[in-house]
Design a protein around this motif. Structure first.
Motif, PDB file in Angstrom:
ATOM      1  N   VAL A 292      43.001  23.245  60.229  1.00  0.00           N
ATOM      2  CA  VAL A 292      42.370  23.109  58.912  1.00  0.00           C
ATOM      3  C   VAL A 292      41.971  21.667  58.675  1.00  0.00           C
ATOM      4  N   LYS A 293      42.883  20.767  58.933  1.00  0.00           N
ATOM      5  CA  LYS A 293      42.673  19.358  58.610  1.00  0.00           C
ATOM      6  C   LYS A 293      41.592  18.729  59.483  1.00  0.00           C
ATOM      7  N   TYR A 294      41.605  19.009  60.777  1.00  0.00           N
ATOM      8  CA  TYR A 294      40.678  18.356  61.696  1.00  0.00           C
ATOM      9  C   TYR A 294      39.356  19.113  61.863  1.00  0.00           C
ATOM     10  N   PHE A 295      39.398  20.430  61.880  1.00  0.00           N
ATOM     11  CA  PHE A 295      38.225  21.176  62.330  1.00  0.00           C
ATOM     12  C   PHE A 295      37.668  22.168  61.318  1.00  0.00           C
ATOM     13  N   GLY A 296      38.396  22.419  60.220  1.00  0.00           N
ATOM     14  CA  GLY A 296      37.895  23.324  59.195  1.00  0.00           C
ATOM     15  C   GLY A 296      36.662  22.764  58.518  1.00  0.00           C
ATOM     16  N   GLY A 297      35.679  23.623  58.247  1.00  0.00           N
ATOM     17  CA  GLY A 297      34.439  23.198  57.627  1.00  0.00           C
ATOM     18  C   GLY A 297      33.465  22.584  58.608  1.00  0.00           C
ATOM     19  N   LEU A 298      33.975  21.959  59.648  1.00  0.00           N
ATOM     20  CA  LEU A 298      33.155  21.228  60.610  1.00  0.00           C
ATOM     21  C   LEU A 298      32.761  22.118  61.788  1.00  0.00           C
ATOM     22  N   TYR A 299      33.750  22.704  62.457  1.00  0.00           N
ATOM     23  CA  TYR A 299      33.501  23.561  63.609  1.00  0.00           C
ATOM     24  C   TYR A 299      33.736  25.040  63.291  1.00  0.00           C
ATOM     25  N   PHE A 300      34.605  25.289  62.335  1.00  0.00           N
ATOM     26  CA  PHE A 300      34.967  26.655  61.957  1.00  0.00           C
ATOM     27  C   PHE A 300      34.985  26.760  60.436  1.00  0.00           C
ATOM     28  N   SER A 301      34.991  27.987  59.930  1.00  0.00           N
ATOM     29  CA  SER A 301      35.219  28.155  58.498  1.00  0.00           C
ATOM     30  C   SER A 301      36.657  27.744  58.190  1.00  0.00           C
ATOM     31  N   TYR A 302      36.930  27.446  56.932  1.00  0.00           N
ATOM     32  CA  TYR A 302      38.295  27.072  56.550  1.00  0.00           C
ATOM     33  C   TYR A 302      39.259  28.235  56.790  1.00  0.00           C
ATOM     34  N   HIS A 303      38.790  29.445  56.544  1.00  0.00           N
ATOM     35  CA  HIS A 303      39.654  30.607  56.787  1.00  0.00           C
ATOM     36  C   HIS A 303      39.945  30.765  58.269  1.00  0.00           C
ATOM     37  N   GLN A 304      38.935  30.590  59.118  1.00  0.00           N
ATOM     38  CA  GLN A 304      39.162  30.656  60.567  1.00  0.00           C
ATOM     39  C   GLN A 304      40.133  29.570  61.020  1.00  0.00           C
ATOM     40  N   ALA A 305      39.996  28.375  60.453  1.00  0.00           N
ATOM     41  CA  ALA A 305      40.908  27.290  60.819  1.00  0.00           C
ATOM     42  C   ALA A 305      42.344  27.644  60.463  1.00  0.00           C
ATOM     43  N   SER A 306      42.532  28.296  59.315  1.00  0.00           N
ATOM     44  CA  SER A 306      43.890  28.706  58.941  1.00  0.00           C
ATOM     45  C   SER A 306      44.400  29.797  59.877  1.00  0.00           C
ATOM     46  N   GLN A 307      43.506  30.657  60.367  1.00  0.00           N
ATOM     47  CA  GLN A 307      43.911  31.662  61.355  1.00  0.00           C
ATOM     48  C   GLN A 307      44.342  30.984  62.654  1.00  0.00           C
ATOM     49  N   ILE A 308      43.606  29.958  63.058  1.00  0.00           N
ATOM     50  CA  ILE A 308      43.982  29.198  64.259  1.00  0.00           C
ATOM     51  C   ILE A 308      45.360  28.579  64.076  1.00  0.00           C
ATOM     52  N   ASP A 309      45.614  28.006  62.910  1.00  0.00           N
ATOM     53  CA  ASP A 309      46.922  27.408  62.663  1.00  0.00           C
ATOM     54  C   ASP A 309      48.028  28.453  62.660  1.00  0.00           C
ATOM     55  N   SER A 310      47.745  29.653  62.152  1.00  0.00           N
ATOM     56  CA  SER A 310      48.740  30.729  62.195  1.00  0.00           C
ATOM     57  C   SER A 310      49.057  31.116  63.634  1.00  0.00           C
ATOM     58  N   ILE A 311      48.026  31.205  64.462  1.00  0.00           N
ATOM     59  CA  ILE A 311      48.231  31.547  65.874  1.00  0.00           C
ATOM     60  C   ILE A 311      49.017  30.447  66.586  1.00  0.00           C
ATOM     61  N   LEU A 312      48.666  29.194  66.318  1.00  0.00           N
ATOM     62  CA  LEU A 312      49.386  28.077  66.936  1.00  0.00           C
ATOM     63  C   LEU A 312      50.857  28.078  66.543  1.00  0.00           C
ATOM     64  N   TYR A 313      51.119  28.360  65.280  1.00  0.00           N
ATOM     65  CA  TYR A 313      52.514  28.412  64.830  1.00  0.00           C
ATOM     66  C   TYR A 313      53.259  29.539  65.551  1.00  0.00           C
ATOM     67  N   TYR A 314      52.627  30.688  65.649  1.00  0.00           N
ATOM     68  CA  TYR A 314      53.242  31.827  66.333  1.00  0.00           C
ATOM     69  C   TYR A 314      53.543  31.475  67.792  1.00  0.00           C
ATOM     70  N   ILE A 315      52.579  30.852  68.467  1.00  0.00           N
ATOM     71  CA  ILE A 315      52.760  30.480  69.871  1.00  0.00           C
ATOM     72  C   ILE A 315      53.907  29.491  70.021  1.00  0.00           C
ATOM     73  N   SER A 316      54.022  28.565  69.077  1.00  0.00           N
ATOM     74  CA  SER A 316      55.077  27.550  69.166  1.00  0.00           C
ATOM     75  C   SER A 316      56.475  28.161  69.072  1.00  0.00           C
ATOM     76  N   GLU A 317      56.566  29.354  68.484  1.00  0.00           N
ATOM     77  CA  GLU A 317      57.854  30.028  68.345  1.00  0.00           C
ATOM     78  C   GLU A 317      58.202  30.890  69.553  1.00  0.00           C
ATOM     79  N   VAL A 318      57.269  31.037  70.490  1.00  0.00           N
ATOM     80  CA  VAL A 318      57.517  31.831  71.699  1.00  0.00           C
ATOM     81  C   VAL A 318      58.244  30.964  72.721  1.00  0.00           C
ATOM     82  N   ALA A 319      59.369  31.419  73.192  1.00  0.00           N
ATOM     83  CA  ALA A 319      60.209  30.606  74.082  1.00  0.00           C
ATOM     84  C   ALA A 319      59.739  30.645  75.531  1.00  0.00           C
ATOM     85  N   ASP A 320      59.131  31.750  75.943  1.00  0.00           N
ATOM     86  CA  ASP A 320      58.754  31.926  77.343  1.00  0.00           C
ATOM     87  C   ASP A 320      57.475  31.161  77.654  1.00  0.00           C
TER      88      ASP A 320
END
Length: 451
Positions: free
Chosen positions: A180-208
């Motif tokens: 959201v902070k770096y790429f929202g509005g610029l490369y992606f919509s703000y909503h898409q950027a928040s979806q990217i951040d949700s996916i990144l957070y989910y991935i960070s919680e995966v141990a494998d």
């Protein structure tokens, strides 16, 4: 049925295009494989030295072991997902993301900006494109925070309010709102950027780690398809206005098409594609290292090196900096440019510490290429180098070393040097056709350096 079709397609074509890639070898993969097999009948390991999107390594891995090496983290992630054992992804990924989205403080903090952008898109469809153009040009949250903005009063107020809301939720200084902070509005919509951040957070919680690689590679492919730029690259955000100050034709249509994509749905598709890649019977290797380190530590069974280094002043890291930041998730500082005595942050929000290749620096390129030939010979390996010729008499994008220069360097170390050609074709240049510089019809040759 769909999974079976995807498996059949991958097995038949032995091709996988994970991202839009500058100078992609997609159309000469068969020629590269045929050449490798011709000059190295031992079926030994091939080192793809500048692996990039790993398409060449993936193609070759169907018939021999490979090592994919690149200095960039995004390449390591893609290579790991394609070339190493494919793990089973978690079930119900999309449901988990949407659950995170509903309760996310991030989505609450940026809701005014999301609503505003949706209204801009609606107005653009109704032929009032100016608010959308203003958002595309001036809607970066990090740019506003670092140096203010030339945005309209309404957008400036929303950006200021969003920063306050993110800080109040303790989201601004960490990495939970990275996209959201770096790429929202610029490369992606703000909503898409928040979806990217949700996916990144989910991935960070995966141990494998293998599952992390698969999911992260799927995200890189998703954003490469969705990004709202010309050519689907990250070297330069869209310019919404022509030089005369009028909105560009087609900007609204392209923005609506790209910025309304549901990235959760697109991500699911890519997870299935990566999951369907068949496992290889031999052991492949993937490394994040520069070309010198890789050549100094090649596995003993390596018999051939395939090298596709850059040849111009254009550092490839500029085209993939968004992918690199998403992989590293490290809240980077932003580079600055000075023009006419005025210093500003880079419009593309480039990482200040992004990789600068010696092959793209005029004073360093000759030494870099000489090291390539010398160390390949020291490793007792045959070498296959890709090169794109250019016509020095025309308005071409000049190479830092000519083909004649390269051949002279190669012959200092290899006694048998040949030039091989796949025939006429042109590279994708990731931009409008009217911006293309002249290029040779014979857009690629292979320099075979034989023992």
């Amino acid at each position: 049925m769909q999974i079976s079709i995807l498996q059949d397609e991958i097995l038949r074509q032995e091709v996988f295009r994970p991202i839009h890639y500058l100078g992609s070898k997609y159309r000469i993969l068969d020629f590269i494989e045929e050449t490798v097999d011709k000059i190295d009948g031992s079926k030994g390991r091939v080192c793809d030295l500048f692996a990039g999107s790993c398409s060449v390594a993936f193609k070759l891995a169907h018939s021999r072991p490979v090592i994919a090496a690149d200095v960039q983290e995004y390449s390591r992630v893609i290579g790991s997902a394609l070339l190493l054992a494919s793990p089973k992804p978690p079930d119900n990924i999309a449901a988990a993301f949407r659950s995170l989205e509903r309760i996310s403080e991030l989505n609450h903090a940026i809701k005014p900006l999301v609503d505003y952008e949706e209204n801009c898109l609606k107005q653009a469809v109704e032929k009032n494109v100016l608010p959308l153009c203003d958002l595309i040009e001036h809607g970066s949250v990090i740019a506003y925070q670092l140096q203010g903005s030339k945005a309209s009063d309404e957008l400036s107020t929303l950006l200021s309010d969003t920063i306050k809301r993110l800080k109040k939720a303790n989201l601004f200084d960490g990495t939970q709102a990275l996209a959201v902070k770096y790429f929202g509005g610029l490369y992606f919509s703000y909503h898409q950027a928040s979806q990217i951040d949700s996916i990144l957070y989910y991935i960070s919680e995966v141990a494998d780690q293998p599952v992390q690689n698969l999911l992260l590679a799927s995200l890189l492919s998703t954003v490469s398809e969705a990004v709202n730029t010309v050519g689907k690259q990250f070297a330069q955000p869209l310019r919404a206005y022509n030089s005369d100050g009028h909105p560009k034709s087609g900007v609204a249509k392209a923005a609506f098409k790209d910025r309304t994509k549901d990235l959760f749905r697109e991500f699911e598709k890519w997870v299935r594609r990566y999951s369907d890649v068949p496992s290889f019977s031999h052991s492949n290797l993937v490394r994040r290292s520069d070309y010198i380190e890789t050549l100094d530590h090649l596995p003993s069974d390596t018999s051939l090196i395939y090298a596709d280094p850059p040849y111009t002043r254009d550092h490839y890291s500029r085209f993939y900096h968004v992918l690199e930041t998403l992989c590293l998730r490290d809240n980077p500082s932003v580079s600055k440019n000075t023009a006419n005595g005025v210093t500003q942050i880079s419009r593309g929000i480039y990482r200040s510490e992004r990789h600068q290749s010696p092959f793209c620096i005029k004073s360093q390129a000759p030494v870099a290429f000489e090291n390539l030939f010398k160390k390949s010979l020291q490793s007792d390996c045959q070498l296959l180098v890709s090169y794109s010729p250019f016509d020095e008499s025309k308005k071409s994008h000049p190479r830092l070393l000519t083909l004649t220069d390269l051949l002279a360097l190669a012959k200092k170390y290899y006694r048998n040097v040949e030039i091989l050609s796949p025939g006429k074709f042109s590279h994708s240049k990731l931009n409008h056709s009217d911006k293309h510089l002249h290029s040779s019809d014979e857009a690629e040759v292979l320099i075979a350096c034989l023992l």
